[in-house]
Design a protein around this motif. Structure first.
Motif, PDB file in Angstrom:
ATOM      1  N   THR A  74       0.819  -1.208   0.000  1.00 52.67           N
ATOM      2  CA  THR A  74       0.000   0.000   0.000  1.00 52.67           C
ATOM      3  C   THR A  74       0.857   1.264   0.000  1.00 52.67           C
ATOM      4  OG1 THR A  74      -1.733  -1.187   1.213  1.00 52.67           O
ATOM      5  CG2 THR A  74      -1.845   1.216   1.210  1.00 52.67           C
ATOM      6  N   SER A  75       1.936   1.276   0.777  1.00 50.73           N
ATOM      7  CA  SER A  75       2.788   2.469   0.854  1.00 50.73           C
ATOM      8  C   SER A  75       3.397   2.790  -0.503  1.00 50.73           C
ATOM      9  CB  SER A  75       3.895   2.267   1.895  1.00 50.73           C
ATOM     10  OG  SER A  75       4.735   1.172   1.545  1.00 50.73           O
ATOM     11  N   THR A  76       3.812   1.764  -1.233  1.00 51.64           N
ATOM     12  CA  THR A  76       4.374   1.975  -2.571  1.00 51.64           C
ATOM     13  C   THR A  76       3.328   2.554  -3.509  1.00 51.64           C
ATOM     14  OG1 THR A  76       5.815   0.076  -2.194  1.00 51.64           O
ATOM     15  CG2 THR A  76       5.610   0.852  -4.450  1.00 51.64           C
ATOM     16  N   LEU A  77       2.127   2.011  -3.430  1.00 49.76           N
ATOM     17  CA  LEU A  77       1.035   2.480  -4.285  1.00 49.76           C
ATOM     18  C   LEU A  77       0.722   3.948  -4.034  1.00 49.76           C
ATOM     19  CD1 LEU A  77      -1.466   1.974  -6.160  1.00 49.76           C
ATOM     20  CD2 LEU A  77      -2.696   1.306  -4.087  1.00 49.76           C
ATOM     21  N   GLY A 131       8.300   3.750  -4.062  1.00 47.21           N
ATOM     22  CA  GLY A 131       7.107   4.139  -4.796  1.00 47.21           C
ATOM     23  C   GLY A 131       7.345   5.295  -5.749  1.00 47.21           C
ATOM     24  N   ALA A 132       8.241   6.211  -5.374  1.00 49.91           N
ATOM     25  CA  ALA A 132       8.531   7.351  -6.253  1.00 49.91           C
ATOM     26  C   ALA A 132       9.155   6.914  -7.569  1.00 49.91           C
ATOM     27  CB  ALA A 132       9.445   8.343  -5.535  1.00 49.91           C
ATOM     28  N   SER A 133       9.766   5.724  -7.582  1.00 51.51           N
ATOM     29  CA  SER A 133      10.425   5.256  -8.810  1.00 51.51           C
ATOM     30  C   SER A 133       9.426   4.902  -9.901  1.00 51.51           C
ATOM     31  CB  SER A 133      11.301   4.037  -8.497  1.00 51.51           C
ATOM     32  OG  SER A 133      10.518   2.906  -8.157  1.00 51.51           O
ATOM     33  N   LEU A 134       8.146   4.764  -9.570  1.00 53.52           N
ATOM     34  CA  LEU A 134       7.144   4.461 -10.593  1.00 53.52           C
ATOM     35  C   LEU A 134       7.100   5.532 -11.686  1.00 53.52           C
ATOM     36  CD1 LEU A 134       4.182   3.160  -8.394  1.00 53.52           C
ATOM     37  CD2 LEU A 134       5.565   1.828  -9.984  1.00 53.52           C
ATOM     38  N   SER A 135       7.525   6.733 -11.356  1.00 55.47           N
ATOM     39  CA  SER A 135       7.529   7.810 -12.349  1.00 55.47           C
ATOM     40  C   SER A 135       8.607   7.619 -13.405  1.00 55.47           C
ATOM     41  CB  SER A 135       7.730   9.158 -11.645  1.00 55.47           C
ATOM     42  OG  SER A 135       8.915   9.148 -10.874  1.00 55.47           O
ATOM     43  N   LEU A 233      -7.114   6.125  -3.217  1.00 54.60           N
ATOM     44  CA  LEU A 233      -6.447   4.834  -3.327  1.00 54.60           C
ATOM     45  C   LEU A 233      -6.360   4.084  -2.004  1.00 54.60           C
ATOM     46  CD1 LEU A 233      -3.590   5.840  -5.779  1.00 54.60           C
ATOM     47  CD2 LEU A 233      -5.612   4.493  -6.286  1.00 54.60           C
ATOM     48  N   LEU A 234      -6.296   4.807  -0.896  1.00 53.32           N
ATOM     49  CA  LEU A 234      -6.170   4.127   0.402  1.00 53.32           C
ATOM     50  C   LEU A 234      -7.364   3.219   0.687  1.00 53.32           C
ATOM     51  CD1 LEU A 234      -4.546   3.654   2.922  1.00 53.32           C
ATOM     52  CD2 LEU A 234      -5.524   5.733   3.921  1.00 53.32           C
ATOM     53  N   PRO A 235      -8.596   3.671   0.539  1.00 55.53           N
ATOM     54  CA  PRO A 235      -9.713   2.746   0.778  1.00 55.53           C
ATOM     55  C   PRO A 235      -9.794   1.614  -0.245  1.00 55.53           C
ATOM     56  CG  PRO A 235     -10.527   4.840  -0.075  1.00 55.53           C
ATOM     57  CD  PRO A 235      -9.092   5.043   0.273  1.00 55.53           C
ATOM     58  N   LEU A 236      -9.319   1.847  -1.483  1.00 56.28           N
ATOM     59  CA  LEU A 236      -9.292   0.762  -2.457  1.00 56.28           C
ATOM     60  C   LEU A 236      -8.314  -0.328  -2.032  1.00 56.28           C
ATOM     61  CD1 LEU A 236      -9.409   2.651  -5.877  1.00 56.28           C
ATOM     62  CD2 LEU A 236     -11.275   1.515  -4.678  1.00 56.28           C
ATOM     63  N   ALA A 237      -7.206   0.095  -1.426  1.00 54.65           N
ATOM     64  CA  ALA A 237      -6.197  -0.872  -0.979  1.00 54.65           C
ATOM     65  C   ALA A 237      -6.586  -1.562   0.319  1.00 54.65           C
ATOM     66  CB  ALA A 237      -4.845  -0.173  -0.819  1.00 54.65           C
ATOM     67  N   GLN A 238      -7.282  -0.855   1.204  1.00 55.47           N
ATOM     68  CA  GLN A 238      -7.578  -1.387   2.533  1.00 55.47           C
ATOM     69  C   GLN A 238      -9.046  -1.741   2.727  1.00 55.47           C
ATOM     70  OE1 GLN A 238      -5.197  -1.920   4.963  1.00 55.47           O
ATOM     71  NE2 GLN A 238      -3.706  -1.378   3.394  1.00 55.47           N
ATOM     72  N   SER A 425      -2.307   2.723 -13.088  1.00 49.20           N
ATOM     73  CA  SER A 425      -2.172   2.340 -11.677  1.00 49.20           C
ATOM     74  C   SER A 425      -3.526   2.321 -10.986  1.00 49.20           C
ATOM     75  CB  SER A 425      -1.226   3.311 -10.960  1.00 49.20           C
ATOM     76  OG  SER A 425       0.072   3.254 -11.503  1.00 49.20           O
ATOM     77  N   LEU A 426      -4.379   3.288 -11.316  1.00 47.40           N
ATOM     78  CA  LEU A 426      -5.716   3.302 -10.742  1.00 47.40           C
ATOM     79  C   LEU A 426      -6.491   2.067 -11.179  1.00 47.40           C
ATOM     80  CD1 LEU A 426      -7.918   4.691  -9.131  1.00 47.40           C
ATOM     81  CD2 LEU A 426      -8.502   6.033 -11.159  1.00 47.40           C
ATOM     82  N   GLY A 427      -6.328   1.658 -12.443  1.00 49.07           N
ATOM     83  CA  GLY A 427      -6.963   0.441 -12.908  1.00 49.07           C
ATOM     84  C   GLY A 427      -6.492  -0.777 -12.139  1.00 49.07           C
ATOM     85  N   SER A 428      -5.183  -0.831 -11.842  1.00 53.95           N
ATOM     86  CA  SER A 428      -4.650  -1.940 -11.057  1.00 53.95           C
ATOM     87  C   SER A 428      -5.232  -1.953  -9.655  1.00 53.95           C
ATOM     88  CB  SER A 428      -3.122  -1.838 -10.987  1.00 53.95           C
ATOM     89  OG  SER A 428      -2.552  -1.925 -12.278  1.00 53.95           O
ATOM     90  N   SER A 429      -5.393  -0.778  -9.066  1.00 60.23           N
ATOM     91  CA  SER A 429      -5.978  -0.690  -7.726  1.00 60.23           C
ATOM     92  C   SER A 429      -7.431  -1.158  -7.732  1.00 60.23           C
ATOM     93  CB  SER A 429      -5.898   0.749  -7.206  1.00 60.23           C
ATOM     94  OG  SER A 429      -4.559   1.181  -7.140  1.00 60.23           O
TER      95      SER A 429
END
Length: 485
Positions: A74-77, A131-135, A233-238, A425-429
């Motif tokens: 979750t933190s990476t996302l 997580g910042a490396s995703l950019s 994204l937090l509620p989608l992950a948790q 990324s939102l689609g993956s979530s």
């Protein structure tokens, strides 16, 4: 001299500088830059999937709860969602190569921290830094679009885009192998070394784009966008652990709607906005980002719906009792096909245009999901279905940056590609949230453990097929735009 004349003169100088850079690029130099940027994209993609197979064993090894372990993902996302659009805008302003180096530096630094500790809090911090490396992926695509000769850009974009799937396909079997035979810290040492090598190679071999806008960072926009994305994204992950109707889940989703609405209003009035709302609201951009979200949903669901499927015991009526390594290897052909199809996708874009290529890729993905629904009796059938999905995804992913680049001002390409990556990324979530709910909606009990039923998997596969079909429909409504120069 009027402002319009000054702006036109600046634009002319940028075009001339870019043309000069392209004309003085040797074939060998272009190849080296492509390999280096592609390596960075591969390592970033790899780092995102490495932990997925070993999560179940981390809780006892780290002496912590499963909920705390989930924060390693979750933190990476969350950090990635914030960093991708912000780094993209900073790349347009101050240099795409500069921000690409920063992104690769966060991969190496976060991985090193995780390689040196077993403290769960520090591990979460390290993963957040990663997580910042995703950019790095959208930055790399934007940079290559600026520095490579025009005739090489399409194939370069297709190759770097393919790394999104290749990294995931390589990461799962690699993580399974390490999880079964070595300490999980080995995974972080791999990404530490790989990230450092990619960073050093970028410093030595990759040139900076001459296209920069300068200016100041839109801090208000950055805060609003960050807050809105985290709240979304937090509620989608948790949500699966909190409960989808809990006050926290519903409250954060409502907050996300409000904050993002305020963000849009503010950005329309800010002179140097973080996101050019008018540009991002154009039909080609909106439809491309919608298709990206749907593709991201279908690809991530393939990752979570293939390994667990084949690893389920035979007594489930569908599984094959495979090991974690075999479960990961079932996805390897899909990643390799994405890589092999990169030059084919580039040719299709030249022949059909990126919008039709995107639609074709989506239809191939839909066909793969139909096969996954009807063919479940043999392991090779699962592998073929997943491989078809990967091939279609690779074709679609290659077309998306081309559509973004064609319909975005040159000075905003990195930011626009960042938002497109954020859509994936939102689609993956959404796939993680919806897929998890579908797989727990219908279960069977074996040996005291609940497992998803075959019907639950087929429901997930049907949703993914429908998602791909919608992506194809959206792509067909994208105007073809001007051809590449």
């Amino acid at each position: 001299m009027s402002g319009a004349v000054v702006a036109e003169a600046i634009a002319d100088r940028r075009v001339a500088a870019e043309r000069d850079l392209r004309e003085h690029t040797s074939p060998g130099g272009a190849w080296v830059e492509l390999v280096v940027v592609g390596l960075g994209a591969l390592m970033v993609s790899l780092s995102q999937s490495l932990l997925v197979p070993v999560l179940p064993v981390l809780s006892p090894r780290l002496h912590t709860s499963a909920g705390n372990v989930e924060w390693l993902l979750t933190s990476t996302l969350l950090v990635g969602a914030v960093a991708v659009p912000l780094f993209g805008r900073l790349g347009d302003m101050f240099g795409k190569r500069l921000m690409l180096m920063v992104a690769l530096g966060t991969l190496a630094a976060g991985s090193l921290l995780d390689a040196l500790t077993s403290n769960v809090t520090l591990l979460i911090v390290g993963r957040a830094v990663q997580g910042a490396s995703l950019s790095a992926i959208p930055l790399g695509i934007s940079l290559l679009s600026s520095v490579l000769p025009r005739e090489r850009v399409r194939s370069a974009i297709a190759l770097v885009s393919a790394m999104l799937g290749v990294g995931g396909a390589l990461g799962l079997p690699l993580a399974g192998l390490v999880g079964e035979h070595a300490d999980f810290h080995v995974l972080f040492w791999i990404t530490t070394v790989a990230g450092a090598v990619a960073l050093a190679a970028t410093v030595w071999f990759v040139r900076e784009s001459p296209i920069r806008t300068g200016g100041r960072v839109d801090l208000i926009g950055a805060v609003l966008l960050s807050g809105g994305l985290v709240a979304l994204l937090l509620p989608l992950a948790q949500g699966s652990s909190w409960g989808w109707t809990s006050a926290w889940t519903l409250g954060l989703l409502g907050l996300a709607v409000v904050v993002l609405a305020v963000f849009v209003v503010v950005e329309r009035r800010v002179p140097a906005a973080l996101v050019d709302i008018a540009a991002m609201s154009r039909r080609p951009i909106v439809l491309t980002n919608l298709a990206s979200l749907l593709f991201g949903f279908a690809l991530f669901a393939s990752l979570i719906g293939t390994a667990s499927f084949v690893e389920a015991p035979r007594a489930s009526g569908y599984g094959f009792g495979s090991s974690i390594v075999v479960g990961g290897l079932c996805l390897l052909p899909s990643g390799l096909l994405m890589l092999l199809l990169a030059p084919v996708a580039a040719r299709l874009i030249g022949w059909w245009g990126p919008h039709r290529t995107l639609a074709f890729g989506a239809l191939v993905v839909a066909a793969g999901w139909v096969l996954r629904i009807v063919a479940t009796g043999s392991l090779w059938e699962v592998v073929i279905g997943s491989t078809i999905i990967g091939g279609g995804t690779g074709i679609g992913y290659a077309a998306m940056p081309t559509l973004i680049n064609r319909n975005t001002p040159t000075s905003e390409i990195a930011a626009a590609n960042g938002l497109n990556s954020l859509s994936r990324s939102l689609g993956s979530s959404l796939a993680s949230a919806i897929g998890g709910s579908l797989l727990t909606a219908s279960t069977i009990v074996l040996g005291g453990f609940e497992l998803p039923s075959l019907g639950a998997y087929r429901a997930l596969f049907a949703v993914c097929g429908a998602s791909a079909a919608l992506a194809a429909l959206a792509a067909l409504f994208i105007p073809p735009g001007a051809p590449d120069n």
